[in-house]
Design a protein around this motif. Structure first.
Motif, PDB file in Angstrom:
ATOM      1  N   LYS A   1       0.023  -4.254   0.799  1.00 49.97           N
ATOM      2  CA  LYS A   1       1.011  -3.962  -0.248  1.00 49.97           C
ATOM      3  C   LYS A   1       1.435  -5.240  -0.963  1.00 49.97           C
TER       4      LYS A   1
ATOM      5  N   LYS B   1      -2.132  -3.350  -5.672  1.00 48.72           N
ATOM      6  CA  LYS B   1      -3.064  -2.240  -5.892  1.00 48.72           C
ATOM      7  C   LYS B   1      -4.438  -2.717  -6.338  1.00 48.72           C
TER       8      LYS B   1
ATOM      9  N   MET C   1      -1.197   3.479  -1.632  1.00 45.44           N
ATOM     10  CA  MET C   1      -0.923   2.787  -0.362  1.00 45.44           C
ATOM     11  C   MET C   1       0.338   3.341   0.286  1.00 45.44           C
ATOM     12  N   GLU C   2       1.366   3.542  -0.504  1.00 47.17           N
ATOM     13  CA  GLU C   2       2.639   4.014   0.032  1.00 47.17           C
ATOM     14  C   GLU C   2       2.522   5.434   0.588  1.00 47.17           C
TER      15      GLU C   2
END
Length: 167
Positions: A24, A28, A84-85
């Motif tokens: 993170k 991205k 990712m989150e």
């Protein structure tokens, strides 16, 4: 033995979270950048670890390997489409399912039949299956480290010895 196996799983969760936290920070672009490597993107490696973890939990809970593999097709598409989150949240939810399952078990040593369509039938224990989950994750976090270096970025240490001191 059960506590040792649970500790190895907790290490796996810590290592995945450590890697996700690092990714993170890199952003991205690094997460989704296509490169010539074992996987085309880091995001696909992260999704792969998740999908395989979910499949092993399903098998520990009684699904056949063929069923788990069939389910993995849709699960892979879902995981690969996540940010990712979002995938991080999916990992947290999966680890909660794993931990609840492990807490329910009196022993992880009971043998079950595992019918691998590529390698054949063998008896194994849930403890061995869980060690496979951890080993598989370690292997692919190593792939991520190599991929990050290939893109000019440092990785983050996720080895078991560091975990001893992390918590």
């Amino acid at each position: 033995m059960k506590q040792q196996i649970r500790n190895m799983y907790d290490f796996h969760v810590w290592a995945n979270q450590t890697m996700l936290t690092h990714l993170k920070k890199l952003g991205k672009d690094v997460y989704t950048r296509e490169i010539q490597s074992v996987f085309p993107t880091v995001s696909k490696v992260i999704a792969h670890i998740y999908v395989v973890d979910a499949g092993w939990l399903d098998m520990m809970q009684g699904k056949s390997m063929n069923e788990a593999m069939a389910d993995s097709v849709q699960l892979t598409a879902d995981a690969e489409s996540k940010s990712m989150e979002e995938l991080e949240l999916m990992y947290i939810q999966l680890s909660e399912r794993f931990k609840a399952y492990l807490d329910e078990q009196d022993s992880l040593e009971e043998t079950i039949v595992l019918d691998n369509p590529y390698a054949g039938v063998r008896e194994t224990s849930r403890a061995e299956m869980l060690l496979q989950v951890v080993n598989h994750g370690t292997y692919h976090r190593g792939n991520i480290t190599a991929m990050l270096r290939q893109m000019g970025h440092a990785s983050v240490m996720t080895e078991y010895g560091l975990y001893w001191y992390a918590g």
